[in-house]
Design an enzyme around this catalytic site. Sequence first.
Site, PDB file in Angstrom:
ATOM      1  N   SER A   1     -23.278 -11.635  30.267  1.00 52.57           N
ATOM      2  CA  SER A   1     -22.014 -12.632  30.228  1.00 52.57           C
ATOM      3  C   SER A   1     -22.081 -13.543  28.945  1.00 52.57           C
ATOM      4  O   SER A   1     -22.944 -14.152  28.728  1.00 52.57           O
ATOM      5  CB  SER A   1     -21.733 -13.428  31.430  1.00 52.57           C
TER       6      SER A   1
ATOM      7  N   LYS B   1     -28.397 -15.531  34.904  1.00 55.25           N
ATOM      8  CA  LYS B   1     -28.225 -14.359  33.947  1.00 55.25           C
ATOM      9  C   LYS B   1     -29.215 -14.470  32.770  1.00 55.25           C
ATOM     10  O   LYS B   1     -29.741 -13.295  32.284  1.00 55.25           O
ATOM     11  CB  LYS B   1     -26.790 -14.206  33.520  1.00 55.25           C
TER      12      LYS B   1
ATOM     13  N   ASP C   1     -27.745 -18.274  23.830  1.00 51.07           N
ATOM     14  CA  ASP C   1     -27.139 -19.315  22.936  1.00 51.07           C
ATOM     15  C   ASP C   1     -25.624 -19.200  22.768  1.00 51.07           C
ATOM     16  O   ASP C   1     -24.920 -19.873  22.050  1.00 51.07           O
ATOM     17  CB  ASP C   1     -27.704 -18.830  21.554  1.00 51.07           C
TER      18      ASP C   1
END
Length: 223
Positions: free
Chosen positions: A112, A137, A117
Amino acid sequence: MINPSYIFLAGASRGVGREIAHCLTQQKLKVKALLRSEATRTDLEAMGIEVVLGDALRISDVESAITQGITAVISTIGGLPKDGDRADYLGNKNLIDAAVKAGVQKFILVSSIGSGDSAQALPPQALATLGSVLAEKEKAEQHLINSGLTYTIIRPGGLKSEPATGDGVLTEDPRVAGTIHRADVAQLVCRCLNSEKANNKILSAVDRQMMYGQPDFVEFDVS
Protein backbone atom coordinates in the site's frame (compact mmCIF):
# COMPACT_ATOMS: atom_id res chain seq x y z
CA MET A 1 11.19 -14.57 -17.96
CA ILE A 2 9.13 -16.41 -15.37
CA ASN A 3 8.08 -19.87 -16.47
CA PRO A 4 4.30 -19.44 -16.31
CA SER A 5 3.63 -23.07 -15.52
CA TYR A 6 2.37 -22.56 -11.99
CA ILE A 7 1.37 -19.36 -10.19
CA PHE A 8 0.39 -19.39 -6.51
CA LEU A 9 -2.11 -16.70 -5.48
CA ALA A 10 -2.93 -15.72 -1.90
CA GLY A 11 -5.92 -13.41 -1.45
CA ALA A 12 -7.96 -14.63 -4.43
CA SER A 13 -11.30 -14.62 -2.63
CA ARG A 14 -11.94 -10.89 -3.03
CA GLY A 15 -10.69 -7.48 -4.04
CA VAL A 16 -7.44 -7.11 -5.94
CA GLY A 17 -6.71 -10.82 -5.51
CA ARG A 18 -9.92 -11.80 -7.28
CA GLU A 19 -9.12 -9.41 -10.12
CA ILE A 20 -5.64 -10.92 -10.42
CA ALA A 21 -7.22 -14.39 -10.58
CA HIS A 22 -9.28 -13.25 -13.57
CA CYS A 23 -6.23 -11.72 -15.24
CA LEU A 24 -4.08 -14.84 -14.80
CA THR A 25 -6.73 -17.25 -16.03
CA GLN A 26 -7.41 -15.05 -19.07
CA GLN A 27 -3.73 -15.53 -19.90
CA LYS A 28 -4.26 -19.30 -19.67
CA LEU A 29 -1.84 -19.61 -16.76
CA LYS A 30 -2.05 -22.46 -14.28
CA VAL A 31 -3.10 -20.97 -10.94
CA LYS A 32 -3.27 -22.40 -7.43
CA ALA A 33 -5.10 -20.34 -4.79
CA LEU A 34 -5.04 -20.50 -0.99
CA LEU A 35 -8.45 -19.99 0.64
CA ARG A 36 -9.36 -19.86 4.31
CA SER A 37 -12.95 -20.98 3.70
CA GLU A 38 -15.09 -22.76 1.12
CA ALA A 39 -17.10 -19.58 0.40
CA THR A 40 -15.56 -18.71 -2.97
CA ARG A 41 -14.16 -22.13 -3.85
CA THR A 42 -16.81 -22.96 -6.47
CA ASP A 43 -16.36 -19.62 -8.23
CA LEU A 44 -12.59 -19.97 -8.43
CA GLU A 45 -12.71 -23.59 -9.55
CA ALA A 46 -15.14 -22.57 -12.30
CA MET A 47 -12.36 -20.25 -13.53
CA GLY A 48 -10.02 -23.23 -13.74
CA ILE A 49 -8.12 -22.42 -10.56
CA GLU A 50 -6.85 -25.17 -8.27
CA VAL A 51 -7.99 -24.38 -4.73
CA VAL A 52 -6.25 -25.45 -1.53
CA LEU A 53 -7.83 -24.70 1.84
CA GLY A 54 -5.59 -23.26 4.51
CA ASP A 55 -4.76 -20.26 6.66
CA ALA A 56 -1.79 -18.08 5.79
CA LEU A 57 -1.27 -17.51 9.51
CA ARG A 58 -0.38 -21.20 9.90
CA ILE A 59 3.04 -21.95 8.43
CA SER A 60 2.22 -25.66 8.10
CA ASP A 61 -0.75 -24.83 5.85
CA VAL A 62 1.36 -22.55 3.71
CA GLU A 63 4.29 -24.95 3.37
CA SER A 64 1.99 -27.76 2.26
CA ALA A 65 0.36 -25.45 -0.32
CA ILE A 66 3.48 -23.85 -1.83
CA THR A 67 5.14 -26.90 -3.33
CA GLN A 68 8.02 -27.56 -5.68
CA GLY A 69 7.15 -26.52 -9.22
CA ILE A 70 5.42 -23.26 -8.30
CA THR A 71 7.29 -20.60 -10.23
CA ALA A 72 5.83 -17.41 -8.76
CA VAL A 73 3.82 -16.33 -5.73
CA ILE A 74 1.49 -13.33 -5.72
CA SER A 75 0.08 -12.12 -2.40
CA THR A 76 -2.62 -9.53 -1.75
CA ILE A 77 -3.46 -10.68 1.77
CA GLY A 78 -4.07 -8.39 4.71
CA GLY A 79 -7.02 -7.11 6.66
CA LEU A 80 -8.64 -7.86 9.95
CA PRO A 81 -6.58 -9.06 12.92
CA LYS A 82 -6.97 -12.68 13.98
CA ASP A 83 -5.98 -13.71 17.48
CA GLY A 84 -3.98 -10.51 17.74
CA ASP A 85 -1.96 -11.16 14.58
CA ARG A 86 -2.52 -9.29 11.34
CA ALA A 87 -2.15 -11.23 8.12
CA ASP A 88 -0.43 -8.17 6.63
CA TYR A 89 2.86 -9.21 8.21
CA LEU A 90 2.64 -12.71 9.65
CA GLY A 91 0.64 -14.19 6.78
CA ASN A 92 2.97 -12.70 4.21
CA LYS A 93 6.03 -13.73 6.23
CA ASN A 94 4.80 -17.34 6.13
CA LEU A 95 4.21 -17.11 2.37
CA ILE A 96 7.67 -15.62 1.79
CA ASP A 97 9.41 -18.23 3.95
CA ALA A 98 7.57 -21.07 2.22
CA ALA A 99 8.42 -19.58 -1.19
CA VAL A 100 12.11 -19.55 -0.29
CA LYS A 101 11.90 -23.17 0.86
CA ALA A 102 10.13 -24.23 -2.37
CA GLY A 103 12.62 -22.48 -4.66
CA VAL A 104 10.07 -20.04 -6.12
CA GLN A 105 11.50 -17.78 -8.83
CA LYS A 106 9.58 -14.58 -8.06
CA PHE A 107 7.33 -13.10 -5.37
CA ILE A 108 4.96 -10.20 -6.02
CA LEU A 109 3.63 -8.49 -2.90
CA VAL A 110 0.71 -6.07 -3.14
CA SER A 111 1.24 -3.61 -0.29
CA SER A 112 0.00 0.00 0.00
CA ILE A 113 1.04 3.57 -0.61
CA GLY A 114 1.96 4.89 2.83
CA SER A 115 4.26 1.98 3.58
CA GLY A 116 7.99 2.62 3.93
CA ASP A 117 9.32 5.70 2.17
CA SER A 118 5.94 6.34 0.54
CA ALA A 119 4.60 7.54 3.92
CA GLN A 120 5.52 11.02 2.66
CA ALA A 121 2.78 10.72 0.02
CA LEU A 122 -0.06 10.63 2.56
CA PRO A 123 -1.43 13.45 4.71
CA PRO A 124 -0.78 13.19 8.48
CA GLN A 125 -4.43 12.31 9.23
CA ALA A 126 -4.34 9.31 6.90
CA LEU A 127 -1.05 8.14 8.37
CA ALA A 128 -2.48 8.41 11.87
CA THR A 129 -5.52 6.34 10.90
CA LEU A 130 -3.62 3.69 8.96
CA GLY A 131 -0.38 3.71 10.92
CA SER A 132 -0.67 0.29 12.56
CA VAL A 133 -1.65 -1.38 9.28
CA LEU A 134 1.10 0.34 7.30
CA ALA A 135 3.69 -0.68 9.91
CA GLU A 136 2.74 -4.34 9.38
CA LYS A 137 2.86 -3.95 5.60
CA GLU A 138 6.31 -2.37 5.84
CA LYS A 139 7.54 -5.30 7.95
CA ALA A 140 6.28 -7.69 5.25
CA GLU A 141 8.03 -5.65 2.55
CA GLN A 142 11.31 -5.71 4.45
CA HIS A 143 11.05 -9.44 5.07
CA LEU A 144 10.59 -10.00 1.35
CA ILE A 145 13.50 -7.72 0.42
CA ASN A 146 15.76 -9.57 2.87
CA SER A 147 14.58 -13.04 1.82
CA GLY A 148 16.84 -13.41 -1.20
CA LEU A 149 13.83 -13.94 -3.48
CA THR A 150 13.44 -11.99 -6.70
CA TYR A 151 10.58 -9.65 -5.82
CA THR A 152 8.30 -6.89 -6.98
CA ILE A 153 6.47 -4.80 -4.37
CA ILE A 154 3.46 -2.92 -5.69
CA ARG A 155 1.92 -0.22 -3.50
CA PRO A 156 -1.53 0.82 -4.76
CA GLY A 157 -3.20 4.02 -3.72
CA GLY A 158 -6.83 4.19 -2.56
CA LEU A 159 -8.77 1.33 -4.13
CA LYS A 160 -12.05 1.43 -6.05
CA SER A 161 -14.08 -1.47 -7.42
CA GLU A 162 -15.22 -0.03 -10.75
CA PRO A 163 -14.12 -1.61 -14.07
CA ALA A 164 -10.57 -1.03 -15.27
CA THR A 165 -9.86 2.37 -16.83
CA GLY A 166 -6.59 1.41 -18.50
CA ASP A 167 -4.99 4.47 -16.92
CA GLY A 168 -3.21 2.65 -14.12
CA VAL A 169 0.50 3.51 -13.97
CA LEU A 170 3.49 2.47 -11.89
CA THR A 171 6.24 4.72 -10.59
CA GLU A 172 9.32 4.43 -8.38
CA ASP A 173 8.58 7.94 -7.05
CA PRO A 174 7.48 7.53 -3.39
CA ARG A 175 5.87 10.99 -3.35
CA VAL A 176 3.04 9.95 -5.66
CA ALA A 177 -0.43 9.23 -4.26
CA GLY A 178 -3.93 8.87 -5.66
CA THR A 179 -6.61 6.28 -6.25
CA ILE A 180 -6.81 3.34 -8.64
CA HIS A 181 -9.36 0.69 -9.57
CA ARG A 182 -8.65 -2.81 -8.32
CA ALA A 183 -8.92 -4.20 -11.85
CA ASP A 184 -6.17 -1.83 -13.00
CA VAL A 185 -3.93 -2.91 -10.12
CA ALA A 186 -4.45 -6.51 -11.24
CA GLN A 187 -3.43 -5.67 -14.79
CA LEU A 188 -0.25 -4.00 -13.53
CA VAL A 189 0.56 -7.01 -11.33
CA CYS A 190 0.14 -9.39 -14.26
CA ARG A 191 2.39 -7.23 -16.42
CA CYS A 192 5.08 -7.24 -13.72
CA LEU A 193 4.97 -11.03 -13.47
CA ASN A 194 6.94 -11.49 -16.69
CA SER A 195 8.86 -8.23 -16.64
CA GLU A 196 12.52 -8.47 -15.73
CA LYS A 197 12.52 -4.67 -15.46
CA ALA A 198 10.21 -5.01 -12.45
CA ASN A 199 12.52 -7.40 -10.63
CA ASN A 200 13.58 -6.15 -7.18
CA LYS A 201 11.58 -2.92 -7.58
CA ILE A 202 9.20 -1.11 -5.23
CA LEU A 203 6.50 0.59 -7.29
CA SER A 204 3.55 2.80 -6.42
CA ALA A 205 0.37 2.26 -8.45
CA VAL A 206 -2.14 5.02 -9.20
CA ASP A 207 -4.54 6.04 -11.94
CA ARG A 208 -2.99 8.90 -13.88
CA GLN A 209 -6.43 10.59 -13.95
CA MET A 210 -7.01 10.23 -10.18
CA MET A 211 -3.85 11.54 -8.57
CA TYR A 212 -3.70 13.74 -5.48
CA GLY A 213 -2.24 16.94 -6.84
CA GLN A 214 -0.22 16.74 -10.05
CA PRO A 215 3.42 16.16 -9.13
CA ASP A 216 5.88 15.64 -11.94
CA PHE A 217 6.90 12.00 -11.88
CA VAL A 218 8.36 9.37 -14.16
CA GLU A 219 6.18 6.42 -15.12
CA PHE A 220 7.81 3.01 -14.76
CA ASP A 221 7.73 1.01 -18.00
CA VAL A 222 7.27 -2.71 -17.36
CA SER A 223 7.10 -3.71 -21.04
